[in-house]
Design a protein around this motif. Structure first.
Motif, PDB file in Angstrom:
ATOM      1  N   GLU A 165      -0.363   9.728  -8.385  1.00  0.00           N
ATOM      2  CA  GLU A 165      -0.562   8.276  -8.408  1.00  0.00           C
ATOM      3  C   GLU A 165      -0.016   7.677  -9.693  1.00  0.00           C
ATOM      4  O   GLU A 165       0.571   6.582  -9.675  1.00  0.00           O
ATOM      5  CB  GLU A 165      -2.053   7.941  -8.263  1.00  0.00           C
ATOM      6  CG  GLU A 165      -2.609   8.189  -6.871  1.00  0.00           C
ATOM      7  CD  GLU A 165      -4.001   7.618  -6.669  1.00  0.00           C
ATOM      8  OE1 GLU A 165      -4.467   7.601  -5.519  1.00  0.00           O
ATOM      9  OE2 GLU A 165      -4.612   7.162  -7.662  1.00  0.00           O
ATOM     10  N   ARG A 222     -11.976   4.708   0.193  1.00  0.00           N
ATOM     11  CA  ARG A 222     -11.264   4.666  -1.095  1.00  0.00           C
ATOM     12  C   ARG A 222     -10.023   3.787  -0.983  1.00  0.00           C
ATOM     13  O   ARG A 222      -9.711   3.002  -1.886  1.00  0.00           O
ATOM     14  CB  ARG A 222     -10.888   6.094  -1.520  1.00  0.00           C
ATOM     15  CG  ARG A 222     -10.272   6.194  -2.908  1.00  0.00           C
ATOM     16  CD  ARG A 222     -10.447   7.599  -3.464  1.00  0.00           C
ATOM     17  NE  ARG A 222     -10.012   8.614  -2.523  1.00  0.00           N
ATOM     18  CZ  ARG A 222      -8.769   9.104  -2.454  1.00  0.00           C
ATOM     19  NH1 ARG A 222      -7.862   8.657  -3.290  1.00  0.00           N
ATOM     20  NH2 ARG A 222      -8.458  10.032  -1.581  1.00  0.00           N
ATOM     21  N   ARG A 256     -10.426  -3.359 -13.567  1.00  0.00           N
ATOM     22  CA  ARG A 256     -10.916  -2.970 -12.246  1.00  0.00           C
ATOM     23  C   ARG A 256     -11.713  -4.148 -11.666  1.00  0.00           C
ATOM     24  O   ARG A 256     -12.941  -4.109 -11.610  1.00  0.00           O
ATOM     25  CB  ARG A 256     -11.789  -1.716 -12.325  1.00  0.00           C
ATOM     26  CG  ARG A 256     -11.022  -0.480 -12.733  1.00  0.00           C
ATOM     27  CD  ARG A 256     -11.831   0.796 -12.480  1.00  0.00           C
ATOM     28  NE  ARG A 256     -13.027   0.868 -13.304  1.00  0.00           N
ATOM     29  CZ  ARG A 256     -13.056   1.356 -14.540  1.00  0.00           C
ATOM     30  NH1 ARG A 256     -11.941   1.817 -15.084  1.00  0.00           N
ATOM     31  NH2 ARG A 256     -14.180   1.403 -15.234  1.00  0.00           N
ATOM     32  N   SER A 285      -3.057  -1.149  -8.775  1.00  0.00           N
ATOM     33  CA  SER A 285      -4.384  -0.534  -8.709  1.00  0.00           C
ATOM     34  C   SER A 285      -4.244   0.899  -8.205  1.00  0.00           C
ATOM     35  O   SER A 285      -3.581   1.135  -7.189  1.00  0.00           O
ATOM     36  CB  SER A 285      -5.301  -1.324  -7.767  1.00  0.00           C
ATOM     37  OG  SER A 285      -5.489  -2.644  -8.225  1.00  0.00           O
ATOM     38  N   TYR A 318       0.848  -1.189   0.000  1.00  0.00           N
ATOM     39  CA  TYR A 318       0.000   0.000   0.000  1.00  0.00           C
ATOM     40  C   TYR A 318       0.886   1.242   0.000  1.00  0.00           C
ATOM     41  O   TYR A 318       1.763   1.393   0.860  1.00  0.00           O
ATOM     42  CB  TYR A 318      -0.907  -0.002   1.225  1.00  0.00           C
ATOM     43  CG  TYR A 318      -1.793   1.212   1.352  1.00  0.00           C
ATOM     44  CD1 TYR A 318      -2.817   1.447   0.438  1.00  0.00           C
ATOM     45  CD2 TYR A 318      -1.620   2.119   2.405  1.00  0.00           C
ATOM     46  CE1 TYR A 318      -3.646   2.548   0.562  1.00  0.00           C
ATOM     47  CE2 TYR A 318      -2.441   3.216   2.539  1.00  0.00           C
ATOM     48  CZ  TYR A 318      -3.452   3.434   1.611  1.00  0.00           C
ATOM     49  OH  TYR A 318      -4.267   4.540   1.737  1.00  0.00           O
ATOM     50  N   ALA A 324      -1.359  -1.317  -4.266  1.00  0.00           N
ATOM     51  CA  ALA A 324      -2.481  -0.384  -4.214  1.00  0.00           C
ATOM     52  C   ALA A 324      -1.933   1.005  -3.919  1.00  0.00           C
ATOM     53  O   ALA A 324      -1.212   1.190  -2.936  1.00  0.00           O
ATOM     54  CB  ALA A 324      -3.470  -0.808  -3.141  1.00  0.00           C
ATOM     55  N   CYS A 346      -2.934   4.955  -3.179  1.00  0.00           N
ATOM     56  CA  CYS A 346      -4.061   5.811  -2.784  1.00  0.00           C
ATOM     57  C   CYS A 346      -3.511   7.073  -2.125  1.00  0.00           C
ATOM     58  O   CYS A 346      -3.150   7.059  -0.939  1.00  0.00           O
ATOM     59  CB  CYS A 346      -4.990   5.063  -1.839  1.00  0.00           C
ATOM     60  SG  CYS A 346      -6.447   5.997  -1.353  1.00  0.00           S
ATOM     61  N   ILE A 390      -9.987   3.334  -9.659  1.00  0.00           N
ATOM     62  CA  ILE A 390     -10.851   2.321  -9.042  1.00  0.00           C
ATOM     63  C   ILE A 390     -12.050   2.960  -8.350  1.00  0.00           C
ATOM     64  O   ILE A 390     -13.192   2.521  -8.514  1.00  0.00           O
ATOM     65  CB  ILE A 390     -10.058   1.484  -8.018  1.00  0.00           C
ATOM     66  CG1 ILE A 390      -8.816   0.865  -8.659  1.00  0.00           C
ATOM     67  CG2 ILE A 390     -10.951   0.411  -7.404  1.00  0.00           C
ATOM     68  CD1 ILE A 390      -9.100   0.017  -9.859  1.00  0.00           C
ATOM     69  N   SER A 391     -11.811   4.018  -7.583  1.00  0.00           N
ATOM     70  CA  SER A 391     -12.872   4.624  -6.774  1.00  0.00           C
ATOM     71  C   SER A 391     -12.598   6.118  -6.614  1.00  0.00           C
ATOM     72  O   SER A 391     -12.114   6.557  -5.570  1.00  0.00           O
ATOM     73  CB  SER A 391     -12.926   3.936  -5.398  1.00  0.00           C
ATOM     74  OG  SER A 391     -13.909   4.521  -4.583  1.00  0.00           O
ATOM     75  N   ASP A 447      -9.166  -4.250  -4.618  1.00  0.00           N
ATOM     76  CA  ASP A 447      -8.974  -4.423  -6.054  1.00  0.00           C
ATOM     77  C   ASP A 447      -7.617  -5.061  -6.343  1.00  0.00           C
ATOM     78  O   ASP A 447      -7.508  -5.996  -7.140  1.00  0.00           O
ATOM     79  CB  ASP A 447      -9.082  -3.064  -6.754  1.00  0.00           C
ATOM     80  CG  ASP A 447      -9.045  -3.177  -8.268  1.00  0.00           C
ATOM     81  OD1 ASP A 447     -10.114  -3.358  -8.870  1.00  0.00           O
ATOM     82  OD2 ASP A 447      -7.942  -3.083  -8.844  1.00  0.00           O
ATOM     83  N   THR A 459      -9.368   0.211  -3.036  1.00  0.00           N
ATOM     84  CA  THR A 459      -8.182   0.043  -3.885  1.00  0.00           C
ATOM     85  C   THR A 459      -7.362  -1.161  -3.439  1.00  0.00           C
ATOM     86  O   THR A 459      -6.845  -1.922  -4.270  1.00  0.00           O
ATOM     87  CB  THR A 459      -7.323   1.316  -3.848  1.00  0.00           C
ATOM     88  OG1 THR A 459      -8.140   2.454  -4.128  1.00  0.00           O
ATOM     89  CG2 THR A 459      -6.211   1.247  -4.875  1.00  0.00           C
ATOM     90  N   SER A 503      -6.204   4.442  -7.004  1.00  0.00           N
ATOM     91  CA  SER A 503      -7.495   4.816  -6.427  1.00  0.00           C
ATOM     92  C   SER A 503      -8.293   5.747  -7.321  1.00  0.00           C
ATOM     93  O   SER A 503      -9.524   5.689  -7.342  1.00  0.00           O
ATOM     94  CB  SER A 503      -7.298   5.442  -5.043  1.00  0.00           C
ATOM     95  OG  SER A 503      -6.835   6.769  -5.118  1.00  0.00           O
TER      96      SER A 503
END
Length: 678
Positions: free
Chosen positions: A170, A201, A253, A187, A79, A157, A159, A192-193, A208, A205, A189
């Motif tokens: 990102e 969020r 996604r 992935s 992350y 991920a 974010c 994805i969202s 995902d 992510t 964010s």
């Protein structure tokens, strides 16, 4: 698109429904799932499905993503966020699943704290860069990733704060990740969202990224299986929003697939509810492990922007509004320390399964209770493909009943009543939250166990109509077969009513509509897609929003005034009051692009081994009754049956209580009208 195959790959069974749009005929098949290799079950089912050589189009609903999260079966997730915010996934929210349980522990995120990394750079809440992302920091990140995770299968991920407004940082982080870890799945964010609320969020992510490698392998294996068996070279996955996407598009996604299997049931349920003349229904999908409850208003399934998997893992994705509880045929009956009977959420699953399966299960389950009560025929489970051991069920339920000083039949009745009450309570909560009177709704029941319990659930809610579609156990696969191509896009656009920039809002709305149509056309050839738009609004100071539809066309001052009136009316309907003159906040924009399919009625092509003509003793509310047993395949349109009765078919059983009336309508849809039980 003449012949369409819908497939539902569940944890226990894989279902097949072939729909011929030209003739209106429906053909079905059902095989045991192979969780280790879902493609194997698909190959087996295709070999047993009559007419498979004519298939032109395939849509698959799957629980592979959901099960991966529930079972924590996925890769190591890294992350990456802004410095100082690495703990967001672990802090989460202060809410609890069981508010009074002092021993309850929130599920952990799908990653470890040591794999949470921070980078520089910051945008503010207006999308302005206030701290640049330095090249040196990007290079340091690349070195860290290569040294820690090189050669390991990982997913990443990313974010960053306010990336729903600008995703530049990102994108730069993603470039660094791909340079350091070329094989890693990434992935972002803002793809994805692209919504506010940092924790949700981040959670979406991470989810995902967690399922992306598994979903990729699933798509590859299923593609091989379909290519070997079918002439159709392009196939689709049913998304959580109840629409289908081309498989390669869904891979971008995979969080969109998190409730894919559940969405198919609601789509199928809405179709059959409309066919029976009811446009306001609750859907009850009761399977082996859980019960999924959906809502249809004005003939349309309802939608949500968030779904929580395994409480503590929220996913902010456009999805069919479904609530899941642990009430299925495999739900276990147990007694707590205070001597109170519970049913579920623990489940015997498919392995070892209920005691009646003869696979080593010893705990009493809802299936065992129904067998003890005579509601199931041990010789005709799954159309006779699987024999049940009634004596094993009696022994399991007797052990439970002994602790309660109840006979086996009394204990079994207590179990099914408890399960029925749990399902009724879940529907009550949805009705209260939405300001609805459940008594004015019908209940449509499907899933293998749904028609067996729906009548008792309906009675507890004051409902008088229960609808049972053809092949209830395969309704999710049918929903996949008739689903429309659908794209849902959402974007946070925060503004207050006294300072809205109508031109800027209109430009964002127009861009979102164009993006949705473009993505839709990647999955299907559509000349005139249907566009629907809405916004999430609230009064200033409130925490959560309500969805308000937007008029078609360009957004101008007149459209804004109309939107204000619609919000006031919607808020008043939901909460019983409005606040004229109070400032309002507009939070999110939602856009849906659909490739419409013409409405059509379908008829079952028949088939299946009928059960032997018989009568047997069945327990209803407290006492047994001599009961007629009917084969659903032999029931013709306009047939009328008075309870008590049992309607058996290959994939489900319908229970008709004394005093009830069951009628067979168009396309084989059965409607049960509740009477007064003795």
């Amino acid at each position: 698109m003449t012949v369409v195959l819908g497939i539902d790959t569940g944890g226990t069974f894989t279902d097949f429904v072939l729909v011929d749009h030209e003739s209106g005929l429906v053909t079905t098949a059902k095989v045991s799932s192979t969780p280790g290799d879902p493609a194997a079950a698909i190959s087996l089912g295709l070999s047993r499905l009559e007419g498979a050589e004519r298939i032109e189009h395939v849509v698959i609903g799957t629980t592979v993503a959901t099960n991966a999260i529930l079972e924590r079966r996925g890769p190591r997730v890294i992350y990456i966020t802004n410095h100082g915010f690495e703990d967001v996934p672990f802090i989460g929210r202060m809410d609890k699943e069981r508010i009074y349980d002092l021993d309850w522990k929130k599920p952990k995120p799908l990653m470890q704290r040591r794999d949470s990394l921070g980078v520089g750079g910051r945008y503010d809440n207006h999308g302005n860069e206030i701290v640049p992302l330095q090249d040196a920091e990007v290079e340091e990140l690349k070195a860290t990733l290569a040294s820690r995770y090189g050669g390991e299968e990982v997913a990443v991920a990313v974010c960053c704060l306010f990336s729903y407004l600008r995703g530049d940082h990102e994108d730069r982080v993603a470039e660094a990740v791909r340079a350091a870890l070329p094989s890693a799945k990434v992935s972002l964010s803002h793809e994805i969202s692209p919504l506010w609320r940092e924790y949700e969020r981040a959670s979406t992510t991470i989810a995902d990224a967690f399922v992306k490698p598994l979903v990729t392998r699933y798509v590859e294996r299923v593609s091989v299986a379909l290519n070997e068996r079918l002439a159709a070279r392009r196939w689709n996955l049913l998304a959580s929003n109840g629409g289908y996407l081309r498989a390669d598009q869904a891979l971008k996604r995979p969080a969109q697939l998190l409730i894919s299997g559940l969405a198919g049931g609601v789509v199928g349920g809405a179709h059959y509810a409309s066919l029976s003349g009811h446009d306001a229904v609750f859907t009850l999908d009761m399977g082996g492990t859980s019960c999924d409850i959906g809502l249809v208003l004005d003939g349309n399934q309802q939608y949500s922007t968030e779904f929580t998997i395994d409480f503590g893992v929220p996913a902010t994705i456009p999805c069919v509004a479904v609530r899941t509880i642990g009430a299925g045929g495999g739900s276990i009956g147990w007694i707590d320390k205070g001597g109170l009977l519970h049913v579920g959420p623990q489940s015997a699953g498919a392995e070892p399964g209920p005691a009646a399966y003869g696979k080593g299960g010893t705990e009493p389950t809802v299936t065992d209770a129904n067998l003890v009560l005579g509601r199931l025929d041990p010789a005709y489970f799954l159309g006779g493909a699987m024999a049940l051991d009634r004596q094993a069920s009696v022994e399991a339920v007797s052990r439970l009943g002994g602790r309660l000083s109840l006979s086996p039949e009394q204990a079994a009745l207590a179990m099914v009543r408890t399960a029925d009450e749990n399902m009724a309570n879940a529907i009550r909560l949805i009705a209260v939250e939405r300001g609805l009177d459940a008594r004015t709704f019908a209940l449509i029941a499907f899933g293998g166990a749904g028609p067996l319990h729906a009548r008792a659930v309906a009675e507890r809610l004051g409902m008088v109509i229960v609808i049972i579609p053809p092949h209830p156990g395969l309704c999710s696969a049918f929903g996949a077969a008739i689903a429309e191509a659908r794209i849902d896009r959402m974007q946070t656009f925060f503004t207050r009513s006294e300072e809205i920039d109508i031109a800027a809002f209109g430009a964002t709305l127009r861009k979102l509509r164009e993006s949705a149509v473009e993505e839709l056309r990647m999955s299907v050839d559509v000349k005139a897609p249907v566009l629907r738009s809405s916004v999430d609004m609230r009064y200033s100071g409130q925490n959560y929003e309500v969805e308000v539809p937007l008029a078609a066309g360009e957004f101008d001052a007149a459209a804004w005034a109309e939107l204000i009136e619609s919000f006031t009316a919607t808020h008043s309907q939901l909460y019983g009051f409005s606040l004229p003159g109070e400032p309002m906040e507009l939070i999110n924009i939602r856009v849906t692009a659909i490739s419409p399919e013409p409405p059509q009625s379908f008829a079952d092509a028949g088939g299946g081994q009928p059960p032997p003509e018989a009568r047997r003793t069945v327990w209803f509310e407290g006492k047994p009754a001599d009961c007629a047993i009917y084969n659903r395949a032999g029931l013709k349109q306009n047939a009328v049956i008075e309870g008590p009765a049992v309607i058996e078919e290959v994939d489900s059983t319908t229970l008709v209580f004394p005093g009830d009336i069951l009628r067979v309508g168009a396309a084989g849809v059965m409607t049960l009208t509740l009477g007064t039980s003795p």
